[in-house]
Design a protein around this motif. Sequence first.
Motif, PDB file in Angstrom:
ATOM      1  N   THR A 241      -3.854   7.527  -1.412  1.00  0.00           N
ATOM      2  CA  THR A 241      -3.900   8.558  -2.446  1.00  0.00           C
ATOM      3  C   THR A 241      -4.713   9.732  -1.912  1.00  0.00           C
ATOM      4  O   THR A 241      -5.821   9.547  -1.404  1.00  0.00           O
TER       5      THR A 241
ATOM      6  N   ARG B 255       2.892   8.946  -7.991  1.00  0.00           N
ATOM      7  CA  ARG B 255       2.678   7.534  -7.670  1.00  0.00           C
ATOM      8  C   ARG B 255       3.914   6.703  -7.989  1.00  0.00           C
ATOM      9  O   ARG B 255       4.264   5.781  -7.253  1.00  0.00           O
ATOM     10  N   GLN B 256       4.634   7.057  -9.069  1.00  0.00           N
ATOM     11  CA  GLN B 256       5.887   6.372  -9.372  1.00  0.00           C
ATOM     12  C   GLN B 256       6.917   6.609  -8.265  1.00  0.00           C
ATOM     13  O   GLN B 256       7.626   5.690  -7.843  1.00  0.00           O
TER      14      GLN B 256
ATOM     15  N   ARG C 114       5.983   4.736  -5.123  1.00  0.00           N
ATOM     16  CA  ARG C 114       6.257   3.304  -5.250  1.00  0.00           C
ATOM     17  C   ARG C 114       7.726   3.017  -4.976  1.00  0.00           C
ATOM     18  O   ARG C 114       8.065   1.999  -4.350  1.00  0.00           O
TER      19      ARG C 114
ATOM     20  N   THR D   6       0.211   9.991  -1.263  1.00  0.00           N
ATOM     21  CA  THR D   6       0.670  10.479  -2.561  1.00  0.00           C
ATOM     22  C   THR D   6      -0.425  11.223  -3.314  1.00  0.00           C
ATOM     23  O   THR D   6      -1.611  10.889  -3.218  1.00  0.00           O
TER      24      THR D   6
ATOM     25  N   LEU E 188       8.091   2.972  -1.229  1.00  0.00           N
ATOM     26  CA  LEU E 188       7.476   1.780  -0.641  1.00  0.00           C
ATOM     27  C   LEU E 188       8.317   0.536  -0.898  1.00  0.00           C
ATOM     28  O   LEU E 188       8.433  -0.330  -0.027  1.00  0.00           O
ATOM     29  N   ASP E 189       8.915   0.454  -2.072  1.00  0.00           N
ATOM     30  CA  ASP E 189       9.691  -0.734  -2.425  1.00  0.00           C
ATOM     31  C   ASP E 189      10.943  -0.893  -1.576  1.00  0.00           C
ATOM     32  O   ASP E 189      11.471  -2.008  -1.464  1.00  0.00           O
TER      33      ASP E 189
ATOM     34  N   SER F 116      -0.539   2.928   2.421  1.00  0.00           N
ATOM     35  CA  SER F 116      -0.401   3.803   1.254  1.00  0.00           C
ATOM     36  C   SER F 116      -1.754   4.428   0.940  1.00  0.00           C
ATOM     37  O   SER F 116      -2.758   3.719   0.835  1.00  0.00           O
TER      38      SER F 116
ATOM     39  N   THR G 275       5.750  -3.002   4.997  1.00  0.00           N
ATOM     40  CA  THR G 275       4.911  -2.247   4.074  1.00  0.00           C
ATOM     41  C   THR G 275       4.035  -1.258   4.841  1.00  0.00           C
ATOM     42  O   THR G 275       3.132  -1.662   5.570  1.00  0.00           O
TER      43      THR G 275
END
Length: 239
Positions: A79, A61-62, A65, A54, A68-69, A77, A74
């Motif tokens: 950045t 990032r939102q 997420r 991301t 990912l949720d 992740s 998992t």
Amino acid sequence: MPTVLLVRHGRTTANAGGVLAGRAAGVRLDTVGRDQAARAAERVAGVPLARVVTSPLERCRQTARALLDRQAATPGSVTEHGITECDYGRWQGRALQDLAKEALWSVVQTQPSAAAFPGGESLAAMQARSVAAVRRHDAEVAERHGADAVWAAVSHGDVIKSVVADALGMHLDLFQRIVVGPASISIVRYGPHRPDVMAVNTDAGDLSWLGGAAPAGDAPVGGGAGHGRPGDPSGAPPS
């Protein structure tokens, strides 16, 4: 090689207000954008992602997420500053209707390869660092997870347009012909001969078929049979 899902962040307060957010802090998804991100996550829920990369900006990032949720396991992740928003310099924070009156606006629209934002970066520089970052992560995913892996890069409209243009072999001056809407998903696979652009600007439809996508290789003469359900040996599209 792996398949990369190029996911644009959902709509933001700046998008809705007609403001060029750029890299400004505190720009978040609005209610519509959160719903868009949730729908994108639902589309990808049946695809086991090997990695989610991301942009560091909050709106991405939102959105990441949300992806990912909805994953059963998992994924890693990461950045990645290489896929952050273009540095629009002194254009950042200004209303688009005002920017449209600037002489540079016409250059951005008709000859983006020559566009450099005052106090910021050029669109050519944005494309170069974005493509380099995507290809680097793609190679790492291939090495660690294999050629059948799927991963996601959550980024911004102009960044994704420039990556898709590169994959299509288009000159940057043509990239404004590509549309990348909020929370849309574009799909690219970097094969041994050339990139395969499998989809652009999609905002609906289940993507679980990606789990059974054939490895990139020679282009099928005549167009091929398309994708089938995961595990379908015929490769025929579902009826």
